[in-house]
Design a protein around this motif. Structure first.
Motif, PDB file in Angstrom:
ATOM      1  N   THR A   8      42.478 -20.050  18.720  1.00 57.17           N
ATOM      2  CA  THR A   8      41.705 -20.771  17.723  1.00 57.17           C
ATOM      3  C   THR A   8      40.917 -19.762  16.901  1.00 57.17           C
ATOM      4  O   THR A   8      40.717 -18.620  17.311  1.00 57.17           O
ATOM      5  CB  THR A   8      40.723 -21.761  18.381  1.00 57.17           C
ATOM      6  OG1 THR A   8      39.838 -21.034  19.235  1.00 57.17           O
ATOM      7  CG2 THR A   8      41.477 -22.803  19.198  1.00 57.17           C
ATOM      8  N   CYS A   9      40.518 -20.181  15.751  1.00 61.92           N
ATOM      9  CA  CYS A   9      39.695 -19.312  14.917  1.00 61.92           C
ATOM     10  C   CYS A   9      38.599 -20.155  14.279  1.00 61.92           C
ATOM     11  O   CYS A   9      38.715 -21.368  14.166  1.00 61.92           O
ATOM     12  CB  CYS A   9      40.519 -18.594  13.862  1.00 61.92           C
ATOM     13  SG  CYS A   9      41.186 -19.683  12.594  1.00 61.92           S
ATOM     14  N   ASP A  10      37.570 -19.485  13.879  1.00 60.91           N
ATOM     15  CA  ASP A  10      36.489 -20.149  13.166  1.00 60.91           C
ATOM     16  C   ASP A  10      36.981 -20.415  11.748  1.00 60.91           C
ATOM     17  O   ASP A  10      37.262 -19.483  10.991  1.00 60.91           O
ATOM     18  CB  ASP A  10      35.270 -19.230  13.166  1.00 60.91           C
ATOM     19  CG  ASP A  10      34.071 -19.848  12.471  1.00 60.91           C
ATOM     20  OD1 ASP A  10      34.221 -20.927  11.856  1.00 60.91           O
ATOM     21  OD2 ASP A  10      32.991 -19.243  12.547  1.00 60.91           O
ATOM     22  N   LEU A  11      37.108 -21.673  11.385  1.00 60.62           N
ATOM     23  CA  LEU A  11      37.671 -22.012  10.079  1.00 60.62           C
ATOM     24  C   LEU A  11      36.814 -21.513   8.925  1.00 60.62           C
ATOM     25  O   LEU A  11      37.337 -21.212   7.852  1.00 60.62           O
ATOM     26  CB  LEU A  11      37.885 -23.521   9.967  1.00 60.62           C
ATOM     27  CG  LEU A  11      38.991 -24.080  10.856  1.00 60.62           C
ATOM     28  CD1 LEU A  11      39.078 -25.602  10.676  1.00 60.62           C
ATOM     29  CD2 LEU A  11      40.317 -23.441  10.555  1.00 60.62           C
ATOM     30  N   SER A  12      35.518 -21.393   9.116  1.00 58.07           N
ATOM     31  CA  SER A  12      34.685 -20.886   8.029  1.00 58.07           C
ATOM     32  C   SER A  12      35.005 -19.420   7.749  1.00 58.07           C
ATOM     33  O   SER A  12      34.972 -18.970   6.604  1.00 58.07           O
ATOM     34  CB  SER A  12      33.205 -21.075   8.333  1.00 58.07           C
ATOM     35  OG  SER A  12      32.816 -20.303   9.454  1.00 58.07           O
ATOM     36  N   VAL A  13      35.333 -18.656   8.785  1.00 61.69           N
ATOM     37  CA  VAL A  13      35.713 -17.253   8.599  1.00 61.69           C
ATOM     38  C   VAL A  13      37.058 -17.182   7.883  1.00 61.69           C
ATOM     39  O   VAL A  13      37.230 -16.404   6.942  1.00 61.69           O
ATOM     40  CB  VAL A  13      35.768 -16.513   9.954  1.00 61.69           C
ATOM     41  CG1 VAL A  13      36.349 -15.116   9.775  1.00 61.69           C
ATOM     42  CG2 VAL A  13      34.386 -16.449  10.584  1.00 61.69           C
ATOM     43  N   ALA A  14      38.012 -18.004   8.288  1.00 60.23           N
ATOM     44  CA  ALA A  14      39.325 -18.025   7.640  1.00 60.23           C
ATOM     45  C   ALA A  14      39.183 -18.433   6.175  1.00 60.23           C
ATOM     46  O   ALA A  14      39.802 -17.840   5.291  1.00 60.23           O
ATOM     47  CB  ALA A  14      40.260 -18.977   8.370  1.00 60.23           C
ATOM     48  N   ARG A  15      38.349 -19.413   5.893  1.00 58.57           N
ATOM     49  CA  ARG A  15      38.131 -19.867   4.521  1.00 58.57           C
ATOM     50  C   ARG A  15      37.528 -18.749   3.677  1.00 58.57           C
ATOM     51  O   ARG A  15      37.980 -18.484   2.574  1.00 58.57           O
ATOM     52  CB  ARG A  15      37.207 -21.081   4.519  1.00 58.57           C
ATOM     53  CG  ARG A  15      36.888 -21.638   3.151  1.00 58.57           C
ATOM     54  CD  ARG A  15      35.869 -22.752   3.283  1.00 58.57           C
ATOM     55  NE  ARG A  15      34.978 -23.051   2.227  1.00 58.57           N
ATOM     56  CZ  ARG A  15      34.307 -22.257   1.418  1.00 58.57           C
ATOM     57  NH1 ARG A  15      34.460 -20.982   1.491  1.00 58.57           N
ATOM     58  NH2 ARG A  15      33.474 -22.694   0.511  1.00 58.57           N
ATOM     59  N   GLU A  16      36.529 -18.085   4.185  1.00 60.65           N
ATOM     60  CA  GLU A  16      35.890 -16.992   3.445  1.00 60.65           C
ATOM     61  C   GLU A  16      36.883 -15.860   3.163  1.00 60.65           C
ATOM     62  O   GLU A  16      36.819 -15.227   2.120  1.00 60.65           O
ATOM     63  CB  GLU A  16      34.678 -16.458   4.204  1.00 60.65           C
ATOM     64  CG  GLU A  16      33.495 -17.399   4.197  1.00 60.65           C
ATOM     65  CD  GLU A  16      32.997 -17.713   2.794  1.00 60.65           C
ATOM     66  OE1 GLU A  16      32.901 -16.785   1.963  1.00 60.65           O
ATOM     67  OE2 GLU A  16      32.709 -18.897   2.534  1.00 60.65           O
ATOM     68  N   ALA A  17      37.796 -15.621   4.090  1.00 58.42           N
ATOM     69  CA  ALA A  17      38.778 -14.554   3.905  1.00 58.42           C
ATOM     70  C   ALA A  17      39.766 -14.888   2.789  1.00 58.42           C
ATOM     71  O   ALA A  17      40.355 -13.989   2.192  1.00 58.42           O
ATOM     72  CB  ALA A  17      39.533 -14.302   5.210  1.00 58.42           C
ATOM     73  N   LEU A  18      39.934 -16.167   2.489  1.00 51.51           N
ATOM     74  CA  LEU A  18      40.916 -16.583   1.479  1.00 51.51           C
ATOM     75  C   LEU A  18      40.316 -16.832   0.101  1.00 51.51           C
ATOM     76  O   LEU A  18      41.043 -16.889  -0.891  1.00 51.51           O
ATOM     77  CB  LEU A  18      41.626 -17.853   1.951  1.00 51.51           C
ATOM     78  CG  LEU A  18      42.529 -17.673   3.164  1.00 51.51           C
ATOM     79  CD1 LEU A  18      43.058 -19.026   3.618  1.00 51.51           C
ATOM     80  CD2 LEU A  18      43.663 -16.724   2.857  1.00 51.51           C
ATOM     81  N   VAL A  19      39.009 -16.980   0.003  1.00 52.97           N
ATOM     82  CA  VAL A  19      38.384 -17.334  -1.268  1.00 52.97           C
ATOM     83  C   VAL A  19      38.708 -16.310  -2.360  1.00 52.97           C
ATOM     84  O   VAL A  19      39.167 -16.673  -3.447  1.00 52.97           O
ATOM     85  CB  VAL A  19      36.856 -17.506  -1.112  1.00 52.97           C
ATOM     86  CG1 VAL A  19      36.168 -17.578  -2.457  1.00 52.97           C
ATOM     87  CG2 VAL A  19      36.561 -18.757  -0.297  1.00 52.97           C
ATOM     88  N   GLU A  20      38.488 -15.032  -2.105  1.00 54.46           N
ATOM     89  CA  GLU A  20      38.714 -14.018  -3.148  1.00 54.46           C
ATOM     90  C   GLU A  20      40.182 -13.892  -3.541  1.00 54.46           C
ATOM     91  O   GLU A  20      40.495 -13.903  -4.744  1.00 54.46           O
ATOM     92  CB  GLU A  20      38.159 -12.663  -2.723  1.00 54.46           C
ATOM     93  CG  GLU A  20      38.294 -11.635  -3.825  1.00 54.46           C
ATOM     94  CD  GLU A  20      37.710 -10.282  -3.465  1.00 54.46           C
ATOM     95  OE1 GLU A  20      37.871  -9.360  -4.270  1.00 54.46           O
ATOM     96  OE2 GLU A  20      37.115 -10.133  -2.380  1.00 54.46           O
TER      97      GLU A  20
END
Length: 60
Positions: A8-20
């Motif tokens: 599992t991963c923290d979805l907020s971290v995954a989201r932040e990694a994809l924003v840029e």
């Protein structure tokens, strides 16, 4: 039998990694979208047609 491990991963971290990267891709698409469409339309017209998008130089 194969063992499948699920992490599992923290979805907020995954989201932040994809924003840029998504923002950069979106800007590229807005800047070059018309040229891509022109190229596709020229390619659909068949062989022998110059595939250089309108306004672009075929000599680099």
């Amino acid at each position: 039998m194969a063992v499948v491990r699920v992490g599992t991963c923290d979805l907020s971290v995954a989201r932040e990694a994809l924003v840029e990267p998504i923002a950069v891709l979106t800007q590229w698409a807005r800047s070059h979208g018309e040229a891509v469409v022109s190229f596709q339309e020229a390619a659909n017209e068949g062989p022998g047609r110059a595939l250089t998008p309108a306004g672009a130089s075929s000599h680099g």
